[in-house]
Design a protein around this motif. Structure first.
Motif, PDB file in Angstrom:
ATOM      1  N   SER A 130       0.834  -1.198   0.000  1.00 45.34           N
ATOM      2  CA  SER A 130       0.000   0.000   0.000  1.00 45.34           C
ATOM      3  C   SER A 130       0.871   1.251   0.000  1.00 45.34           C
ATOM      4  O   SER A 130       1.914   1.286   0.667  1.00 45.34           O
ATOM      5  CB  SER A 130      -0.891   0.020   1.248  1.00 45.34           C
ATOM      6  N   ALA A 131       0.425   2.262  -0.722  1.00 45.80           N
ATOM      7  CA  ALA A 131       1.120   3.552  -0.712  1.00 45.80           C
ATOM      8  C   ALA A 131       1.107   4.166   0.689  1.00 45.80           C
ATOM      9  O   ALA A 131       1.973   4.982   1.016  1.00 45.80           O
ATOM     10  CB  ALA A 131       0.481   4.497  -1.725  1.00 45.80           C
ATOM     11  N   ALA A 132       0.161   3.753   1.518  1.00 51.50           N
ATOM     12  CA  ALA A 132       0.093   4.260   2.893  1.00 51.50           C
ATOM     13  C   ALA A 132       1.337   3.897   3.696  1.00 51.50           C
ATOM     14  O   ALA A 132       1.633   4.537   4.713  1.00 51.50           O
ATOM     15  CB  ALA A 132      -1.151   3.710   3.591  1.00 51.50           C
ATOM     16  N   PHE A 133       2.093   2.899   3.240  1.00 54.33           N
ATOM     17  CA  PHE A 133       3.292   2.468   3.957  1.00 54.33           C
ATOM     18  C   PHE A 133       4.561   3.199   3.521  1.00 54.33           C
ATOM     19  O   PHE A 133       5.612   3.001   4.125  1.00 54.33           O
ATOM     20  CB  PHE A 133       3.509   0.966   3.767  1.00 54.33           C
ATOM     21  N   ALA A 134       4.480   4.009   2.487  1.00 59.85           N
ATOM     22  CA  ALA A 134       5.672   4.702   1.971  1.00 59.85           C
ATOM     23  C   ALA A 134       6.320   5.537   3.071  1.00 59.85           C
ATOM     24  O   ALA A 134       5.653   6.290   3.785  1.00 59.85           O
ATOM     25  CB  ALA A 134       5.309   5.586   0.791  1.00 59.85           C
TER      26      ALA A 134
ATOM     27  N   ALA B  76       5.853   0.642  12.139  1.00 57.02           N
ATOM     28  CA  ALA B  76       4.764   1.569  11.833  1.00 57.02           C
ATOM     29  C   ALA B  76       3.779   0.961  10.842  1.00 57.02           C
ATOM     30  O   ALA B  76       2.567   1.153  10.954  1.00 57.02           O
ATOM     31  CB  ALA B  76       5.331   2.879  11.286  1.00 57.02           C
ATOM     32  N   ARG B  77       4.280   0.208   9.888  1.00 57.35           N
ATOM     33  CA  ARG B  77       3.405  -0.465   8.921  1.00 57.35           C
ATOM     34  C   ARG B  77       2.539  -1.502   9.622  1.00 57.35           C
ATOM     35  O   ARG B  77       1.338  -1.603   9.375  1.00 57.35           O
ATOM     36  CB  ARG B  77       4.242  -1.141   7.828  1.00 57.35           C
ATOM     37  N   GLN B  78       3.143  -2.276  10.502  1.00 57.62           N
ATOM     38  CA  GLN B  78       2.384  -3.288  11.238  1.00 57.62           C
ATOM     39  C   GLN B  78       1.336  -2.646  12.137  1.00 57.62           C
ATOM     40  O   GLN B  78       0.229  -3.171  12.279  1.00 57.62           O
ATOM     41  CB  GLN B  78       3.326  -4.176  12.042  1.00 57.62           C
ATOM     42  N   ARG B  79       1.653  -1.500  12.704  1.00 59.26           N
ATOM     43  CA  ARG B  79       0.669  -0.794  13.538  1.00 59.26           C
ATOM     44  C   ARG B  79      -0.556  -0.380  12.735  1.00 59.26           C
ATOM     45  O   ARG B  79      -1.682  -0.438  13.237  1.00 59.26           O
ATOM     46  CB  ARG B  79       1.310   0.424  14.203  1.00 59.26           C
ATOM     47  N   LEU B  80      -0.349   0.060  11.492  1.00 60.63           N
ATOM     48  CA  LEU B  80      -1.489   0.430  10.647  1.00 60.63           C
ATOM     49  C   LEU B  80      -2.383  -0.774  10.365  1.00 60.63           C
ATOM     50  O   LEU B  80      -3.620  -0.667  10.409  1.00 60.63           O
ATOM     51  CB  LEU B  80      -1.007   1.048   9.332  1.00 60.63           C
ATOM     52  N   VAL B  81      -1.774  -1.910  10.088  1.00 61.58           N
ATOM     53  CA  VAL B  81      -2.549  -3.131   9.865  1.00 61.58           C
ATOM     54  C   VAL B  81      -3.273  -3.527  11.148  1.00 61.58           C
ATOM     55  O   VAL B  81      -4.479  -3.812  11.138  1.00 61.58           O
ATOM     56  CB  VAL B  81      -1.640  -4.274   9.362  1.00 61.58           C
TER      57      VAL B  81
ATOM     58  N   ARG C 281       3.334  -9.093   6.396  1.00 60.85           N
ATOM     59  CA  ARG C 281       4.387  -8.681   5.458  1.00 60.85           C
ATOM     60  C   ARG C 281       3.842  -7.477   4.717  1.00 60.85           C
ATOM     61  O   ARG C 281       2.981  -7.611   3.835  1.00 60.85           O
ATOM     62  CB  ARG C 281       4.730  -9.824   4.496  1.00 60.85           C
ATOM     63  N   ALA C 282       4.289  -6.289   5.121  1.00 65.42           N
ATOM     64  CA  ALA C 282       3.758  -5.042   4.584  1.00 65.42           C
ATOM     65  C   ALA C 282       4.839  -4.280   3.844  1.00 65.42           C
ATOM     66  O   ALA C 282       5.946  -4.124   4.351  1.00 65.42           O
ATOM     67  CB  ALA C 282       3.205  -4.182   5.730  1.00 65.42           C
ATOM     68  N   SER C 283       4.503  -3.805   2.650  1.00 66.71           N
ATOM     69  CA  SER C 283       5.455  -3.029   1.861  1.00 66.71           C
ATOM     70  C   SER C 283       4.732  -1.924   1.117  1.00 66.71           C
ATOM     71  O   SER C 283       3.517  -1.950   0.961  1.00 66.71           O
ATOM     72  CB  SER C 283       6.184  -3.937   0.858  1.00 66.71           C
ATOM     73  N   ALA C 284       5.516  -0.966   0.656  1.00 66.28           N
ATOM     74  CA  ALA C 284       5.014   0.108  -0.200  1.00 66.28           C
ATOM     75  C   ALA C 284       5.288  -0.275  -1.642  1.00 66.28           C
ATOM     76  O   ALA C 284       6.193  -1.082  -1.915  1.00 66.28           O
ATOM     77  CB  ALA C 284       5.693   1.431   0.158  1.00 66.28           C
ATOM     78  N   PRO C 285       4.546   0.278  -2.595  1.00 69.42           N
ATOM     79  CA  PRO C 285       4.824  -0.019  -4.001  1.00 69.42           C
ATOM     80  C   PRO C 285       6.273   0.305  -4.342  1.00 69.42           C
ATOM     81  O   PRO C 285       6.856   1.253  -3.814  1.00 69.42           O
ATOM     82  CB  PRO C 285       3.859   0.905  -4.742  1.00 69.42           C
ATOM     83  N   GLY C 286       6.850  -0.510  -5.179  1.00 72.57           N
ATOM     84  CA  GLY C 286       8.245  -0.309  -5.551  1.00 72.57           C
ATOM     85  C   GLY C 286       9.209  -0.948  -4.587  1.00 72.57           C
ATOM     86  O   GLY C 286      10.405  -0.701  -4.630  1.00 72.57           O
ATOM     87  N   GLY C 287       8.687  -1.756  -3.650  1.00 76.57           N
ATOM     88  CA  GLY C 287       9.551  -2.468  -2.717  1.00 76.57           C
ATOM     89  C   GLY C 287      10.080  -1.639  -1.570  1.00 76.57           C
ATOM     90  O   GLY C 287      10.993  -2.055  -0.881  1.00 76.57           O
ATOM     91  N   GLN C 288       9.512  -0.492  -1.356  1.00 78.15           N
ATOM     92  CA  GLN C 288       9.985   0.369  -0.261  1.00 78.15           C
ATOM     93  C   GLN C 288       9.661  -0.227   1.078  1.00 78.15           C
ATOM     94  O   GLN C 288       8.696  -0.802   1.324  1.00 78.15           O
ATOM     95  CB  GLN C 288       9.332   1.745  -0.355  1.00 78.15           C
TER      96      GLN C 288
END
Length: 95
Positions: free
Chosen positions: A55-59, A65-70, A88-95
């Motif tokens: 998700s772009a929200a993880f950029a 912080a990504r896990q907290r959003l989930v 397993r959370a990532s931003a588009p483009g592997g960020q």
């Protein structure tokens, strides 16, 4: 939004994550059969899950912080119906 007592928990989770994080990729995998008879198995067949989400929200956010959003999107389910959740959370483009 799918959020009824009769819907499979994986569908409820997917609907909530889609609404909260607008993912470009989402997989909700029910791993409960691997844990049958173990601690946390409540007999429903819906207690252990893996979420793979992009998700772009993880950029710009770190892993925690990504896990907290989930976790926030699934908070009441984590408190009542989900025993274990791998994320397993990532931003588009592997960020």
């Amino acid at each position: 939004m799918t959020d009824t007592a009769t819907a499979p928990l994986a569908e409820i989770m997917a609907a909530r994550l889609t609404a909260a994080l607008d993912p470009t990729h989402l997989e909700v995998v029910n791993d409960s059969h691997h844990h049958a008879g173990h601690m946390g198995d409540d007999g429903t067949g819906e207690s252990h899950f893996t979420v793979v989400i992009e998700s772009a929200a993880f950029a710009g956010l770190n892993r925690v912080a990504r896990q907290r959003l989930v976790n926030h999107a699934l908070a009441d389910l984590l408190a009542t119906r989900i025993h274990a959740l791998a994320i397993r959370a990532s931003a588009p483009g592997g960020q």
